[in-house]
Write an enzyme that holds these catalytic residues in place. Structure first.
Site, PDB file in Angstrom:
ATOM      1  N   ASP A   1      10.650  -8.097 -13.088  1.00  0.00           N
ATOM      2  CA  ASP A   1      11.085  -8.223 -11.698  1.00  0.00           C
ATOM      3  C   ASP A   1      11.401  -9.691 -11.424  1.00  0.00           C
ATOM      4  O   ASP A   1      10.542 -10.560 -11.628  1.00  0.00           O
ATOM      5  CB  ASP A   1       9.962  -7.787 -10.726  1.00  0.00           C
TER       6      ASP A   1
ATOM      7  N   GLY B   1       6.788  -2.668 -13.321  1.00  0.00           N
ATOM      8  CA  GLY B   1       7.062  -1.326 -13.849  1.00  0.00           C
ATOM      9  C   GLY B   1       5.815  -0.477 -13.739  1.00  0.00           C
ATOM     10  O   GLY B   1       4.726  -0.912 -14.129  1.00  0.00           O
TER      11      GLY B   1
ATOM     12  N   GLN C   1      14.154  -7.361   2.182  1.00  0.00           N
ATOM     13  CA  GLN C   1      14.468  -7.445   0.759  1.00  0.00           C
ATOM     14  C   GLN C   1      15.678  -6.589   0.393  1.00  0.00           C
ATOM     15  O   GLN C   1      15.910  -5.540   1.001  1.00  0.00           O
ATOM     16  CB  GLN C   1      13.278  -6.963  -0.078  1.00  0.00           C
TER      17      GLN C   1
ATOM     18  N   GLN D   1       8.306   6.803  -6.370  1.00  0.00           N
ATOM     19  CA  GLN D   1       9.522   6.820  -5.539  1.00  0.00           C
ATOM     20  C   GLN D   1      10.643   7.622  -6.175  1.00  0.00           C
ATOM     21  O   GLN D   1      11.548   8.083  -5.481  1.00  0.00           O
ATOM     22  CB  GLN D   1       9.975   5.383  -5.222  1.00  0.00           C
TER      23      GLN D   1
ATOM     24  N   GLY E   1      -6.389   3.932   3.596  1.00  0.00           N
ATOM     25  CA  GLY E   1      -7.228   4.567   2.577  1.00  0.00           C
ATOM     26  C   GLY E   1      -6.511   5.691   1.853  1.00  0.00           C
ATOM     27  O   GLY E   1      -5.288   5.676   1.725  1.00  0.00           O
TER      28      GLY E   1
ATOM     29  N   ASP F   1      -0.338   1.608  -8.042  1.00  0.00           N
ATOM     30  CA  ASP F   1      -0.529   1.617  -9.502  1.00  0.00           C
ATOM     31  C   ASP F   1      -1.936   1.132  -9.864  1.00  0.00           C
ATOM     32  O   ASP F   1      -2.588   1.693 -10.746  1.00  0.00           O
ATOM     33  CB  ASP F   1       0.526   0.724 -10.169  1.00  0.00           C
TER      34      ASP F   1
HETATM   35  N1  LIG Z   1      -3.294  -3.745   2.794  1.00  0.00           N
HETATM   36  C1  LIG Z   1      -4.137  -3.164   1.936  1.00  0.00           C
HETATM   37  N2  LIG Z   1      -5.408  -3.630   1.819  1.00  0.00           N
HETATM   38  C2  LIG Z   1      -6.280  -3.075   0.954  1.00  0.00           C
HETATM   39  N3  LIG Z   1      -5.970  -1.996   0.172  1.00  0.00           N
HETATM   40  C3  LIG Z   1      -4.732  -1.481   0.269  1.00  0.00           C
HETATM   41  C4  LIG Z   1      -3.745  -2.031   1.145  1.00  0.00           C
HETATM   42  N4  LIG Z   1      -2.600  -1.316   1.014  1.00  0.00           N
HETATM   43  C5  LIG Z   1      -2.870  -0.358   0.096  1.00  0.00           C
HETATM   44  N5  LIG Z   1      -4.156  -0.448  -0.348  1.00  0.00           N
HETATM   45  C6  LIG Z   1      -4.851   0.442  -1.282  1.00  0.00           C
HETATM   46  O1  LIG Z   1      -3.942   0.890  -2.267  1.00  0.00           O
HETATM   47  C7  LIG Z   1      -3.817   2.306  -2.236  1.00  0.00           C
HETATM   48  C8  LIG Z   1      -2.403   2.678  -2.575  1.00  0.00           C
HETATM   49  O2  LIG Z   1      -1.521   2.076  -1.657  1.00  0.00           O
HETATM   50  P1  LIG Z   1      -0.186   2.756  -1.128  1.00  0.00           P
HETATM   51  O3  LIG Z   1      -0.491   4.005  -0.398  1.00  0.00           O
HETATM   52  O4  LIG Z   1       0.542   1.658  -0.430  1.00  0.00           O
HETATM   53  O5  LIG Z   1       0.553   3.101  -2.511  1.00  0.00           O
HETATM   54  P2  LIG Z   1       2.092   3.113  -2.876  1.00  0.00           P
HETATM   55  O6  LIG Z   1       2.905   3.400  -1.661  1.00  0.00           O
HETATM   56  O7  LIG Z   1       2.237   4.029  -4.036  1.00  0.00           O
HETATM   57  O8  LIG Z   1       2.315   1.613  -3.342  1.00  0.00           O
HETATM   58  P3  LIG Z   1       3.126   1.030  -4.611  1.00  0.00           P
HETATM   59  O9  LIG Z   1       4.148   2.072  -4.987  1.00  0.00           O
HETATM   60  O10 LIG Z   1       3.706  -0.246  -4.116  1.00  0.00           O
HETATM   61  O11 LIG Z   1       2.147   0.792  -5.706  1.00  0.00           O
HETATM   62  C9  LIG Z   1      -4.260   2.718  -0.823  1.00  0.00           C
HETATM   63  O12 LIG Z   1      -4.744   4.048  -0.787  1.00  0.00           O
HETATM   64  C10 LIG Z   1      -5.365   1.700  -0.545  1.00  0.00           C
HETATM   65  O13 LIG Z   1      -6.582   2.117  -1.134  1.00  0.00           O
HETATM   66 MG   LIG Z   2       3.733   4.036  -5.531  1.00  0.00          MG
END
Ligand SMILES: Nc1ncnc2c1ncn2[C@@H]1O[C@H](COP(=O)(O)OP(=O)(O)OP(=O)(O)O)[C@@H](O)[C@H]1O
Ligand SMILES: [Mg+2]
Length: 351
Positions: free
Chosen positions: A37, A63, A128, A186, A244, A293
């Site tokens: 990236d 990735g 972005q 995604q 959460g 991830d």
């Molecule tokens: N601001 C935050 N502070 C602390 N923990 C977070 C925060 N944002 C996300 N998390 C933790 O990470 C977990 C996964 O985040 P999220 O739901 O954003 O996943 P995502 O959308 O798949 O993200 P990505 O694809 O960028 O990895 C959440 O359930 C939470 O436990």
């Molecule tokens: Mg994700």
């Protein structure tokens, strides 16, 4: 609480979890992207046919496949990564994965191709623009699955990448009795068809997704609620950003120890236990890319140490809380002791 009582649904015969610890434990096979990236900061986005200066530029390792593998491996799990990169794959990225103990016997270097690359421009408002070059991940039919990919594997995790390429391996895993966890991320929105998602899900023991991916999954399957989907798999994990996460699991599956803390809920419609997993707050929030991830890596690493499903998900939540504290999905991956210490500070013990 009605339904199964505490301790009723442990793994058959009290056996070991299907994923183990390094160096010799049964491996978690993670299939997904290994990306480079490049994030460039600009004052504003340029108009077509004009140029502007970059304020700063930095390269990050990323990735989904590599993020999950490195997170789980640093936390002690035995992990093999299956991913396609180009002949330009940099030695320092390979070394970083190896240093954390990721088994790279499934990393396929496609000569003549470029490693999947994401060019991201970020302006002063933090908006972005991203342009992704999928490299060999866009035409995986050119790559041959490495022989022995499924040997010593206890769990298969399917993250991003073309499902048409993965499906035969997934079928073989199922034939061998290896549980498969699906996590299209995604790409569920634009790579999967409803039919392909339904087919992959029917072969899967579990599904990981965030809330927007959940909505898409329900639309593809013609289902109404999360509970409807939970009833189709032994494990469903839905992450909800800084609110959460929720885990549904089947205590009869024999895969997960059934330990029921406060806050659990027996969902009689789908015959699953629902656990609401709290957010573990970060010290500061810089960039949430890769939180999902790191959560997955944390879940598997905790499961590999035989923690029950509640503790594994809480550990996952805590592991993710470190990753949001720095820019880049692999820049602040924690060790086991760091996660344990953070949980202890907040009054939780994971044993
Ligand atoms: N601001 C935050 N502070 C602390 N923990 C977070 C925060 N944002 C996300 N998390 C933790 O990470 C977990 C996964 O985040 P999220 O739901 O954003 O996943 P995502 O959308 O798949 O993200 P990505 O694809 O960028 O990895 C959440 O359930 C939470 O436990
Ligand atoms: Mg994700």
């Amino acid at each position: 609480m009605t339904g199964p009582s505490a301790g009723s649904g442990g793994r058959e015969g009290g056996g070991r979890p299907p994923v183990g610890l390094r160096p010799d434990g049964p491996r978690l096979l993670v299939c997904g992207h290994t990306n480079l990236d490049y994030i460039g900061e600009v004052e504003r986005f340029p108009e077509p046919n004009t140029s502007i200066e970059m304020v700063s530029q930095k390269r990050y390792f990323g990735g989904t496949g590599a993020n999950i593998s490195r997170s789980a491996a640093r936390l002690g799990a035995a992990v093999r990564l299956y991913s396609l990169v180009g002949g330009d794959f940099p030695a320092d990225y390979k070394e970083a994965l190896e240093e954390d103990g990721v088994d790279l016997s499934g990393l396929v270097v496609v000569e003549g191709a470029l490693t999947p690359t994401c060019l991201i421009l970020s302006d002063r408002n933090h908006d972005q623009i991203a342009i992704i070059n999928q490299g060999p991940m866009a035409s995986p039919e050119r790559a041959v699955l490495p022989p022995g990919l499924l040997d010593d594997v206890g769990v298969v995790h399917i993250s991003t990448g073309r499902p048409e390429h993965y499906i035969r391996m997934v079928e073989e895993a199922v034939q061998r009795g290896i549980p498969v966890f699906l996590d299209p991320a995604q790409e569920l929105h634009y790579v999967y068809s409803p039919e392909m998602f339904a087919r992959m899900l029917s072969l899967s023991t579990g599904l990981f997704c965030n809330e927007s991916e959940m909505s898409r999954a329900l639309g593809y399957l013609g289902l109404e609620t999360e509970e409807d989907l939970a009833g189709r798999v032994a494990l469903l994990v839905v992450t909800r950003k800084d609110r959460g996460s929720t885990v549904y699991y089947d205590p009869e599956s024999g895969l997960f120890d059934c330990v029921l803390p406060g806050g659990d809920h027996w969902c009689s419609g789908c015959r699953r236990v629902r656990l609401d997993i709290p957010l573990v707050a970060a010290e500061r929030v810089v960039d949430t890319t890769g939180a999902g991830d790191a959560y997955r890596g944390g879940f598997y690493a905790a499961w590999a140490r035989d923690l029950d499903v509640w503790k594994s998900a809480l550990f996952a939540s805590a592991a993710a809380s470190f990753v949001v504290e720095a820019k880049g999905p692999q820049m602040s991956l924690p060790t086991w002791d760091m996660v344990k210490a953070r949980l202890a500070e907040r009054g939780w013990s994971v044993g």
